[in-house]
Structures are given as C-alpha cells and as structure tokens.
Design a protein around this motif. Sequence first.
Motif, mmCIF file in Angstrom:
data_model
loop_
_atom_site.group_PDB
_atom_site.id
_atom_site.type_symbol
_atom_site.label_atom_id
_atom_site.label_comp_id
_atom_site.label_asym_id
_atom_site.label_seq_id
_atom_site.Cartn_x
_atom_site.Cartn_y
_atom_site.Cartn_z
ATOM 1 N N VAL A 39 -9.992 -2.109 -0.682
ATOM 2 C CA VAL A 39 -9.016 -3.030 -1.463
ATOM 3 C C VAL A 39 -7.864 -2.649 -0.275
ATOM 4 O O VAL A 39 -7.142 -4.407 0.048
ATOM 5 N N ASP A 40 -7.385 -1.996 0.503
ATOM 6 C CA ASP A 40 -6.508 -1.514 0.925
ATOM 7 C C ASP A 40 -6.852 -1.770 2.694
ATOM 8 O O ASP A 40 -6.003 -2.814 2.944
ATOM 9 N N LEU A 47 -6.509 -10.264 5.162
ATOM 10 C CA LEU A 47 -5.543 -11.199 4.476
ATOM 11 C C LEU A 47 -5.131 -11.259 5.328
ATOM 12 O O LEU A 47 -3.312 -12.109 6.039
ATOM 13 N N ARG A 48 -3.353 -9.737 5.635
ATOM 14 C CA ARG A 48 -2.754 -9.661 6.343
ATOM 15 C C ARG A 48 -2.687 -10.439 8.100
ATOM 16 O O ARG A 48 -2.154 -10.947 8.313
ATOM 17 N N GLU A 49 -4.056 -9.666 8.414
ATOM 18 C CA GLU A 49 -4.091 -10.108 9.815
ATOM 19 C C GLU A 49 -4.581 -11.786 10.115
ATOM 20 O O GLU A 49 -4.044 -12.169 10.817
ATOM 21 N N THR A 50 -4.962 -12.527 8.427
ATOM 22 C CA THR A 50 -5.462 -13.950 9.196
ATOM 23 C C THR A 50 -4.815 -15.060 8.653
ATOM 24 O O THR A 50 -4.501 -16.267 8.816
ATOM 25 N N GLN A 51 -3.925 -14.626 7.407
ATOM 26 C CA GLN A 51 -3.365 -15.470 6.805
ATOM 27 C C GLN A 51 -1.388 -15.383 6.801
ATOM 28 O O GLN A 51 -1.107 -14.241 6.591
ATOM 29 N N GLU A 52 -1.202 -16.216 6.567
ATOM 30 C CA GLU A 52 0.279 -16.249 6.855
ATOM 31 C C GLU A 52 1.170 -18.023 5.982
ATOM 32 O O GLU A 52 1.368 -18.841 6.364
ATOM 33 N N GLY A 61 0.397 -9.364 -3.185
ATOM 34 C CA GLY A 61 1.455 -8.406 -3.964
ATOM 35 C C GLY A 61 0.174 -8.184 -5.193
ATOM 36 O O GLY A 61 0.149 -7.659 -5.554
ATOM 37 N N ARG A 62 -1.009 -9.200 -5.526
ATOM 38 C CA ARG A 62 -1.548 -9.161 -6.696
ATOM 39 C C ARG A 62 -2.584 -7.931 -6.118
ATOM 40 O O ARG A 62 -3.255 -6.710 -6.253
ATOM 41 N N LEU A 63 -2.937 -7.618 -4.375
ATOM 42 C CA LEU A 63 -3.975 -6.601 -4.322
ATOM 43 C C LEU A 63 -3.407 -5.091 -4.212
ATOM 44 O O LEU A 63 -3.864 -4.258 -4.362
ATOM 45 N N ARG A 64 -1.861 -5.727 -3.619
ATOM 46 C CA ARG A 64 -1.330 -4.559 -3.996
ATOM 47 C C ARG A 64 -1.527 -3.683 -5.421
ATOM 48 O O ARG A 64 -0.988 -2.270 -5.472
#
Length: 178
Positions: A39-40, A47-52, A61-64
């Motif tokens: 997940v991390d 997701l962090r790299e490709t989406q804004e 937030g849900r993944l965290r």
Amino acid sequence: MTETLTWQMLRDLRTSEFTQAGDKWHEVSSRSASDRGRVDGAMSAKLRETQESDAAEAALGRLRRLSRNFHYTHTECGLIRTALNGLAGDLAEPQKQLKQALADAASLNFTVHEDGSVSYPAAKAEDLTGAKQEAPGGSSRGSSRLLLDPPGLGPTGQPSLYPGALGRTSRSAPTRPA
C-alpha cells in the motif's frame, strides 16, 4: 469462564499447540506487514506521483488509514504470537516436573488420585535396631495451593511468609475480617 489448572490438565497439555497457533498468528502478521508495504510503496507512491486532485488526496487519506490498519494488525498479531509462545514456555517446566513426579510415584507403586491425594502400599521397613517391621500403607493429601503458586513458608492456615505472596492465606484456613 475461568477454570483452575488441574494436575491432569497440565499433564495432558500439548504446549506445541500454543506454538503452532503462534506460528499461524505470525503468518497473519507477516502478510499484513507485506500488504502495508504494498500500500505504501506501490499504491500510495504511484498515486502521489501521477495524480493531483481532491479525489487523489481523498484516496491517499484512505490509503494512509489502510496502511495504519495493516500496521496495527501486524503489531497485534505479533503480540499474540509472543503471548502464546511465552505461555508454552512457562508451562513446559511445571509440566515436566509433574510428569517426573507421576513417574516417580508409579515406580514406587503409589497411586495418584483425581484430587491429587496419593495412596501408598504397605512396606517392610527396618527400625533403628535393624529389625524388620511392617509399615502400614495409607494416603496423603497434598497442599491446597494452586499448581503454579509459590509454596508458602509459614504453617498451614497462616499467612504465607513468601515475599511475593504477602497477605495470602491457605485455602483451608478460615478467613478473619480485617
């Protein structure tokens, strides 16, 4: 339901079942640790790299939260495994001592009864003069303390003198109001 450990239960206990159960909890712990890494590392990072977007932030937030849940599962399963292995280790020595005592009793033709009392047969014994006499058989009732309780150093019915058991009295003694 709390049940007192009896000598029969201790004798028949298979400590390997506790360690095997601990191994199963370890498997769950390991799976949750690897799932947290996935997940991390794979999901959140990509997701962090490709989406804004707001949707991406909500998903992160849900993944965290999912990652924290996997971490919690990993930790709790590890604690359960440790407790089970510790229990197996703590019961192994008293079980060994009990089995040795039962073997000693059997070799002497003693009979250990359900309540823990021991019957012994009549025997020939020499007195101080060397004359052989018949010693009658009989029975003996053991202590009323639990198997894993430390032995008391005081007389029966009096408070124990054992430092770890202050204030405890024998079960057969009447209790007095303080």
